[in-house]
Every structure is written in structure tokens, then in C-alpha cells.
Design a protein around this motif. Sequence first.
Motif, mmCIF file in Angstrom:
data_model
loop_
_atom_site.group_PDB
_atom_site.id
_atom_site.type_symbol
_atom_site.label_atom_id
_atom_site.label_comp_id
_atom_site.label_asym_id
_atom_site.label_seq_id
_atom_site.Cartn_x
_atom_site.Cartn_y
_atom_site.Cartn_z
ATOM 1 N N MET A 265 1.228 2.406 8.392
ATOM 2 C CA MET A 265 -0.031 2.054 9.182
ATOM 3 C C MET A 265 -0.466 0.494 8.894
ATOM 4 N N CYS A 266 -0.845 0.137 9.896
ATOM 5 C CA CYS A 266 -1.355 -1.327 9.893
ATOM 6 C C CYS A 266 -2.782 -1.126 9.923
ATOM 7 N N LEU A 267 -3.471 -1.607 8.864
ATOM 8 C CA LEU A 267 -5.041 -1.621 8.769
ATOM 9 C C LEU A 267 -5.489 -3.147 8.842
ATOM 10 N N ARG A 312 -5.429 -10.944 7.997
ATOM 11 C CA ARG A 312 -6.229 -9.849 7.421
ATOM 12 C C ARG A 312 -5.795 -8.376 7.760
ATOM 13 N N LYS A 313 -4.591 -8.214 7.751
ATOM 14 C CA LYS A 313 -3.999 -7.118 8.272
ATOM 15 C C LYS A 313 -3.038 -6.396 6.901
ATOM 16 N N THR A 314 -2.553 -5.144 6.747
ATOM 17 C CA THR A 314 -1.628 -4.718 6.044
ATOM 18 C C THR A 314 -0.562 -4.020 6.623
ATOM 19 N N ASP A 315 0.462 -3.754 6.042
ATOM 20 C CA ASP A 315 1.488 -2.760 6.193
ATOM 21 C C ASP A 315 1.217 -1.743 4.890
ATOM 22 N N LYS A 372 -14.787 0.588 -0.923
ATOM 23 C CA LYS A 372 -13.508 -0.291 -0.496
ATOM 24 C C LYS A 372 -13.006 0.160 0.797
ATOM 25 N N MET A 373 -12.863 1.467 0.708
ATOM 26 C CA MET A 373 -11.916 2.000 1.667
ATOM 27 C C MET A 373 -12.823 1.921 3.274
ATOM 28 N N LYS A 374 -14.052 1.991 3.001
ATOM 29 C CA LYS A 374 -14.786 1.754 4.541
ATOM 30 C C LYS A 374 -14.787 0.614 4.793
ATOM 31 N N GLN A 375 -14.328 -0.405 4.387
ATOM 32 C CA GLN A 375 -13.786 -2.018 4.874
ATOM 33 C C GLN A 375 -12.697 -1.949 5.758
ATOM 34 N N TRP A 376 -12.032 -0.835 5.711
ATOM 35 C CA TRP A 376 -10.649 -0.790 6.440
ATOM 36 C C TRP A 376 -10.597 0.199 7.754
ATOM 37 N N GLY A 377 -9.974 -0.265 8.754
ATOM 38 C CA GLY A 377 -9.888 0.512 9.888
ATOM 39 C C GLY A 377 -8.518 0.074 10.321
ATOM 40 N N GLY A 388 -4.482 1.911 18.252
ATOM 41 C CA GLY A 388 -4.402 1.433 17.097
ATOM 42 C C GLY A 388 -3.396 1.950 16.275
ATOM 43 N N TRP A 389 -3.069 3.177 16.443
ATOM 44 C CA TRP A 389 -1.997 4.035 15.682
ATOM 45 C C TRP A 389 -0.629 3.645 15.850
#
Length: 539
Positions: A265-267, A312-315, A372-377, A388-389
Motif C-alpha cells: 500500500m502507498c499511504l 509524505r507517502k509510504t511504501d 496515529k492511524m487516523k492520520q493515514w489514508g 488509490g488502491w
Amino acid sequence: MGSKATSADAQTVVATRKADIIVYGGTSSAVIAAVQAKKMGKSVIVVSPDKHLGGLTSGGLGFTDTGNKEVIGGLSREFYQRLYQHYQKDASWQWQKKEEYGNKGQGTPALDGANRTMWIFEPHAAEGVYEDFVKEYGLTIYRNEWLDRSAKGITKKGGSITSIRTLSGNVYEGKMFIDATYEGDLMAAAGVKFHVGREANSVYNEKWNGVQVGVFQHRHYFKDKISPYKIEGDPKSGLLPEVSALPPGKNGEGDDKIQAYCFRMCLSNHPDNRIPFPKPEGYDPNRYELYARVFKAGWRETYDKFDPIPNRKTDTNNHGPFSTDYIGKNYDYPNASYERRRQIIKEHELYQKGLMYFLQNDSRVPADVQDKMKQWGLPKDEFKDNGGWPHQLYIREARRMLGEFVMTEADALGKTKVPNPIGMGSYALDSHNAQRFVTEEGYVQNEGDIGVHPDKPYSIAYGSILPKENECNNLLVSVCVSSSHIAYGSIRMEPVFMILGQSAATAAALAIDSKVSPQKLPYEKLKEVLLKDKQRLEW
């Protein structure tokens, strides 16, 4: 694997298309193979089941598994140099200042010292580089073209593939064929022998293949004694979801299990570029009870694989005893029909989306984690046609060819000198968990997670991309290479797939010029061109 395809469509020939080299697949390996074929003056067609090119490289795996970067040469290195150039432009930094991100993505200088590389990147940036290759080299690509895997999907004559047929009814004729899919569908349909699952250690005199109960080389296991039962400690209450009732098998034995898949996922945590996680269809919070018990035991590593990529994204990858890997739910994927594969992919998606919703909303999740999780999408600017998937499930391993040369553990640990090298690998022997079971003591545990580092970078043999000549004499296989399960754990990295794609196309072009099968191509001739094209062959 996202598009609909049924064999009922394949009745009449719609078009016959011809090229010197036919590449089947839409992966990173497929694109690079096509570029190399074109560079060598050959006509080439890419027959891609995928709409989006690049496989995992453009499908969320932006925090590249590289190992020793010095052994990544040729077009594979050029790909990462182009990403570096992309991130030199101010316009590439929409959600973050370049200085804020820092040097996290900067690679070692290129071998000639002239250009730098970027190994950490956003999915759309990677896809952009592949599309640039397509434009620059004028590549012919037919997308959403699925191989007809029935008997009429491949025409062979005298051990050679003469043509392949897709479900849309199109026929592709070529002198040489390259299978660059994660699944090895063309290879299998051509009658080439392959293996699925883990070999017993005794087959290739290995240590880390087969069942590995009690071997924990990463942090993806249950450190605490956690009950697998619906009512804790009560076997009569039945097992929780995501736990197998089957015994794990004896250490060192082979089985038909394969390491777990997940979506990379890219968040995003930028408020203006974030899609909240909705409650997925059929959501059942109880399937994540095991995760709740892991938290209750004090585990706090939720964010250890939220690897930062630009803007400001993740792998985001699997991490810990219960995470994004959907363990044990992919065993039938390699040989499954397209319809069944789509079902498996959907099951993985729903499991993983449910996991994210659970982390953001369930009262059993510790408040600090949930806040903290609620900061990500999901990011609004990635995978735009898929909400976005990611468009590609991480097929870590599927079929593996039984070819002219089988790469084994000793080869991938750098302990041997392999014949006729065509590229190099250097990553650890890396396998994710293959099963989650109940121990004899009545607790839950995972099995199959291995991470063993090679002594030094190692060479990959030409014979590992070649079927046995009596099975097929004009096919090269650049992804589902001839390798044991555990050696494949190192080979299966995206930079290596690009290296092998380039080498496969080089061999195919030279075999056409020399009017021989790839198996009979003199290695010195191949080696000369590979070195000229900056491939790294030996340490």
C-alpha cells in the motif's frame, strides 16, 4: 490481474500480429526486455495482460529492495537514474519540500560516477519512467491482452512456439518469445516443466528450504503465548479466523505452500491528499481478534514498515506477527484460472482494507495506535483509476521453471561459481511466512519467514532463464526463473527482474542473428554484448 477475461471470447482470429520477439507480460522485466530488443534492432511486441506497466515497481513497491547497488547495471540502473532526474525537478515535490525529505532516496553514484540514482520513489513516478521508455523507443504494446491458457492458446512446431493467442482472439507470431509474467503462464502453457511450493532440503542439499518451524529470522512471529481459540485457552470453542487447523509439517520437508502475498500500500498523511479508509464490504471485526490479542500483549511495532517515500507517502509492507500478509490464502494462485485468481486478489484486498479499517476504528486497538492511524489514508494522486488502491498484488513467488540450470541456496549465498553469468543478485534469501498454525502447546505461531544474507553478491546463470531445449527452444523466462524456493527468495527483486529482462532480450536477439536456439547460443558472444551494455556479471 484486474481485468475481466473469459475463454468464451476466444473464438475467431481478430488480428495476426508479427514481430521478431514477442514479450508476454506487463512487468518491469517485460518493459526492459522490449527496450533491449529494440536497441538491438529487432521488432518487438509486448503482449500485456496489465493496463499499467511496471508490475510491482509501479504498483506500490517504491522502497526498493536493492542489496548491493553496485551489482545493478545496464537498463535496470538507468531506470533508477531516470527516477533521480525526476526528483531533481521542483514540480515533482507537490506535498513536501525536497529538503524536508532529505537524502533518504539518494543512491550511490553510478558506476561511471556521472549520474546519480534514486531507489525510493512514488508509484506514479515509476510508471512515468516506463511510459517514457515506451515513447522514446516506439514500443508496440497491446494492453489487456490475456494469454489463452487452453490447448489452442499456443501453437508449437518442432519444439518452437510459432504463435500465441489471446482471449480476445488476437494471434502473435514471433521468432523468439519471452515470458516476463509473475505467474509464468506462457512458460506453463508451452509445456515447460516447473515447480510450485517449497522443495525438501534434501532435493538440492539446502538448509533454509522446506518447512522451518521455530526459525525466526525477522520479527514476523508471535513472541508472546497467544491463544488461537475463539475463547482464549478453550480448544472446544474453535479456532479464530486466519489460523490453520493443519499441522505445520516436519522441518526440512517440502510442501506445496508458498510465501504470503499482500498489497504494497502507498499511504499518505497529507490532509489534502488522503482518502479515509472506508468500511469494506463484508467487514467482520472478529477476523482481526488475533491482532487485538497481539496489541493486548504489549506489541507496538505497527509503523515499523511504513517506509517513507517522497511527498509524505509510504511504501507500507507487512510487519509483525499479524499484518498485511494474508498468510496461507494463496496456495492455489500459481496454477489457478484467471477467474479464481481474480477471486484470490479480491480476498486479499478485502482482508487488507478490513485490517486498515480495524486499526482506525476498533476499540480493541490501543488509543495511541488508533490516533496515529487516523492520520493515514490512501493517496488521491496514486492509482487514480482504482480509488488509490494498488493495481498489482505482490506475487512474491508463483511457478518456478525447472530449466537448464537450477539456482540453489549455495549459489544465492555466493558460495559457488555459477556457469555463464548474465546478471547479479545480492539481496538476502528472503521468504515471508507460509502458514499460521497451532503449536503442540496450544498457542498460535507463524512459519516460513527466512532472512539469510549472502557472503557476497552472486552471479545468476544463463541456464536459469532457459527451459530445457527439448521442452521449448525459442522461449526465455525472465521472472519465473529456474530456481529453488529459497534461492528465489533473493533473486525475486525488481531490479534483478529488469536485469534478467535485458539479458533475456539480448540472448533472444543474438539467437535470431545466429540462427540458433538460445540454448545453443555461444556464451562468449552473449557475454560480450552484456558487458558492452553495462551489465554486471561477476563480483
